[in-house]
Scaffold this motif. Structure first.
Motif, PDB file in Angstrom:
ATOM      1  N   LEU A  21       0.812  -1.213   0.000  1.00 38.72           N
ATOM      2  CA  LEU A  21       0.000   0.000   0.000  1.00 38.72           C
ATOM      3  C   LEU A  21       0.850   1.271   0.000  1.00 38.72           C
ATOM      4  CD1 LEU A  21      -2.867  -1.190   2.368  1.00 38.72           C
ATOM      5  CD2 LEU A  21      -3.074  -0.617  -0.056  1.00 38.72           C
ATOM      6  N   PRO A  48      -1.413   3.003  -2.913  1.00 39.79           N
ATOM      7  CA  PRO A  48      -2.514   3.098  -1.944  1.00 39.79           C
ATOM      8  C   PRO A  48      -3.887   2.812  -2.552  1.00 39.79           C
ATOM      9  CG  PRO A  48      -1.089   5.051  -1.875  1.00 39.79           C
ATOM     10  CD  PRO A  48      -0.700   4.283  -3.080  1.00 39.79           C
ATOM     11  N   ASN A  98      -6.336  -3.361  -0.473  1.00 39.29           N
ATOM     12  CA  ASN A  98      -7.168  -2.839   0.612  1.00 39.29           C
ATOM     13  C   ASN A  98      -8.122  -3.909   1.123  1.00 39.29           C
ATOM     14  OD1 ASN A  98      -6.829   0.237   1.187  1.00 39.29           O
ATOM     15  ND2 ASN A  98      -6.587   0.045  -1.024  1.00 39.29           N
ATOM     16  N   SER A 135     -10.753  -0.560   5.777  1.00 42.63           N
ATOM     17  CA  SER A 135     -10.080  -1.159   4.614  1.00 42.63           C
ATOM     18  C   SER A 135     -11.081  -1.701   3.604  1.00 42.63           C
ATOM     19  CB  SER A 135      -9.131  -2.270   5.061  1.00 42.63           C
ATOM     20  OG  SER A 135      -8.083  -1.739   5.838  1.00 42.63           O
ATOM     21  N   ASP A 191      -3.045   8.970   1.000  1.00 40.24           N
ATOM     22  CA  ASP A 191      -4.294   8.370   0.531  1.00 40.24           C
ATOM     23  C   ASP A 191      -5.184   9.358  -0.219  1.00 40.24           C
ATOM     24  OD1 ASP A 191      -3.651   5.910   1.623  1.00 40.24           O
ATOM     25  OD2 ASP A 191      -4.533   6.398   3.569  1.00 40.24           O
TER      26      ASP A 191
END
Length: 669
Positions: free
Chosen positions: A73, A77, A83, A102, A346
């Motif tokens: 990640l 990301p 995720n 997540s 993110d």
């Protein structure tokens, strides 16, 4: 000597997958770790970290699995399945809060991840979030109805693998020609690839097959708004509101349509009603701000934009919209907020780009030019990498216009169009002063200002067609545009001219003349001459460094992809000059060139020159253009509500030390 060929990376990855499938997890872990030490390409590292994390989770080595997935990640990301894997690992570790986060991120990135939706149902049920349970259940039901091929297409679409998605979707539709969900997916791919004409045709066809398909109509509505076809969009949104009168997103879409149609007060009322129903949706405040800005109520627009970022601190569009008023000055606290958000790994790409451009404007206003340029450069680099602009394609278009739009073409076919004198086209490069020229002309009693209309670009796209075009448009049968201007049925020229007049009527008021200020129409002056021989065309021109750098600082809503790289924008400027020289050669006197610097230096002389060209009597209101009350939708809206000022003509010199690549392209020493 060992001559055994070393297995390819792909074969080794497949071998690790097979080890996991046959429950040989420790072997898979060992091979993954060994290969990670050897590979340098990021995509291979990502795949290996993923396989390693999965193998470690199956081996119940949860701590190391979490470490592995976090390494992935860091590299990417936005990897949806990573995720999802993080969700599984945190669930096994009983980190329920992080597990939910997540899984939520996974489905936001890729809404076809069935397993993530199923896990979220259980997590929401434990927290008694029954509305969220229902949303997940609805999504699962929708996914289970989709054929496997379309599930694969949806995943590829959300991963950005558009050409592969298109290939699979077209193959599916060859065997399922009336599958409306498939048509919608292909239209979504077309929209992402900016093949708008195909997408529009597909969605219109889908609605003929299934008039009650809300998703298809919603997609069609949003596409029509994007294309500036507001009257057609109004028809679609009214149908949706009959079906779902309390749907806030449809009410906001109606407000956007009304803004496009110039019904600003009605639009503002609808935005305010939507906000009264749900005041915590940042986008509603943003769009209200846009309508207020268009109207000229800048103080209220600023308040709406500020409310948007207060609700959503990472909302880049709110900060950029404040910068894009051109008059707003950011506080220290706001600059600090933007910088904090930019540092979030993110943060979505679109927000990051908008924040960089807004930060650049903030520092430029403070005369901190080094920091300003760094911010502009970062925003442009991200946007340039994302849009994949290729200057060679533009240069090829210009070569084709010069090759096919010859003196002979206009001698043979120049009399076939509609003899309406109504349109005045203002063309050129963005940020060249076209909004100022529009405001001057729209201040005349005989001229309506409208906006950047998409009609000529849409016609050119229809005539150009593409290899996948499913339309039966007979006007395209002779070959691709502009070559087919020499070959198509002569009757089409008058028909196209009439269609332009009819379709643009909705943007006009009562004046006999009106303005279309779409700058990109400079590419299609030959087409305009053939369909509307009595139209007036004004080339808004600005000195290369001032024009190009002003474009480089501007984050455009859409359609100016050349502007995010100094070399590209310089080459584009040169290509524009080359084509304008061609039009002057084959259509002498058809285009009036107006230099922005001349307007700034001697307003009255240039105003009289423009009015003479358009066959209009002089009116003092054209000199007092800044007093004219009208809706203005471009970034320069606040600037043209003020008298002429000269300071902007040399702003680029503050950044001169950084602009060597641009100088080289436009031949400035």
């Amino acid at each position: 000597m060992d001559t055994t060929p070393f297995p390819s990376i792909e074969k080794q990855l497949k071998s690790i997958q097979q080890l996991i499938q046959t429950t040989k997890f420790n072997d898979a872990i060992k091979q993954s770790k060994q290969l990670l030490k050897k590979v340098s390409e990021q995509q291979h590292q990502i795949e290996l970290w993923y396989l390693l994390a999965v193998a470690q989770r199956y081996a119940k080595d949860y701590a190391n699995a979490l470490s592995s997935i976090n390494e992935l990640l860091k590299l990417d990301p936005s990897h949806s399945r990573a995720n999802q894997e993080s969700g599984y690992i945190n669930l096994a570790l009983q980190n329920l809060k992080q597990s939910k986060i997540s899984f939520e991120k996974a489905v936001a990135l890729n809404p076809i991840l069935v397993a993530s939706w199923q896990e979220l149902i259980e997590l929401y049920r434990q927290k008694k979030q029954m509305a969220d349970v229902q949303k997940c259940a609805n999504q699962l039901a929708k996914l289970k109805k989709l054929p496997p091929a379309l599930l694969a297409v949806t995943e590829l679409l959300h991963e950005g693998k558009l050409l592969k998605a298109e290939q699979i979707c077209r193959h599916f539709l060859q065997n399922n020609k009336r599958h409306v969900d498939g048509m919608c997916l292909l239209a979504e791919i077309g929209i992402e690839l900016k093949i708008y004409d195909d997408a529009e045709f597909l969605l219109a066809s889908a609605l003929e097959l299934s008039p009650n398909h809300v998703h298809a109509r919603s997609l069609y509505l949003n596409l029509l708004i994007r294309l500036g076809k507001y009257k057609a969009a109004e028809v679609q949104v009214d149908i949706l509101l009959v079906e779902q009168p309390n749907n806030l997103s449809f009410k906001v879409a109606k407000a956007n349509v009304l803004t496009g149609l110039g019904e600003i007060d009605q639009a503002i009322t609808l935005f305010e009603q939507a906000i009264a129903k749900d005041s915590q949706i940042a986008g509603f405040h943003l769009q209200l701000g846009h309508a207020l800005k268009t109207k000229g109520d800048i103080a209220q627009a600023v308040a709406a934009y500020q409310k948007a970022y207060q609700i959503s601190p990472s909302f880049g569009d709110a900060f950029w919209s404040l910068a894009n008023t051109k008059t707003y000055r950011f506080s220290d606290a706001e600059i600090a907020k933007m910088q904090v958000q930019q540092a979030d790994k993110d943060l979505a790409l679109v927000d990051k780009v908008q924040l960089h451009f807004a930060t650049g404007k903030a520092f430029e206003d403070r005369q901190e030019y080094h920091q300003a340029f760094q911010a502009y450069q970062q925003g442009n680099a991200l946007q340039h990498a994302h849009n994949g602009f290729d200057i060679n394609k533009i240069e090829q278009q210009i070569t084709e216009q010069i090759s096919y739009c010859t003196r002979e073409l206009f001698e043979n076919r120049g009399h076939l169009g509609l003899n309406s004198p109504d349109p005045i086209f203002i063309v050129g490069l963005p940020r060249a002063g076209s909004t100022l020229l529009e405001q001057i002309l729209a201040s005349h009693s005989q001229v309506d200002g409208t906006m950047e209309l998409h009609n000529i670009l849409g016609l050119a796209a229809r005539l150009r067609g593409n290899s996948n075009n499913q339309s039966n448009d007979k006007s395209n049968k002779a070959g691709q545009y502009p070559k087919n201007l020499n070959e198509i049925n002569p009757d089409y020229f008058k028909r196209f001219g009439q269609q332009f007049i009819d379709d643009t009527q909705v943007y006009r008021e009562q004046a006999p003349l009106f303005i279309d200020k779409m700058p990109n129409n400079f590419l299609h002056i030959g087409l305009i001459r053939l369909i509307l021989p009595n139209a007036k065309i004004i080339d808004a021109r600005r000195s290369p460094m001032a024009c190009c750098f002003s474009g480089f600082k501007q984050l455009f809503a859409e359609g100016q992809d050349f502007s995010y790289n100094l070399e590209d924008i310089g080459h584009y400027y040169q290509a524009y000059l080359k084509l304008m020289s061609h039009w002057d050669d084959v259509l002498p006197g058809y285009v009036l060139t107006v230099n922005h610097e001349d307007v700034v230096d001697d307003l009255e002389t240039q105003v009289r020159r423009i009015l003479d060209f358009c066959g209009l009597e002089f009116e003092q209101s054209c000199l007092d253009f800044h007093k004219t009350k009208r809706n203005i939708k471009t970034p320069s809206s606040e600037q043209v509500r003020q008298p002429i000022y000269k300071s902007a003509t040399e702003q680029w010199r503050h950044f001169e030390q950084y602009l060597a690549p641009l100088k080289k392209c436009v031949n400035i020493d």
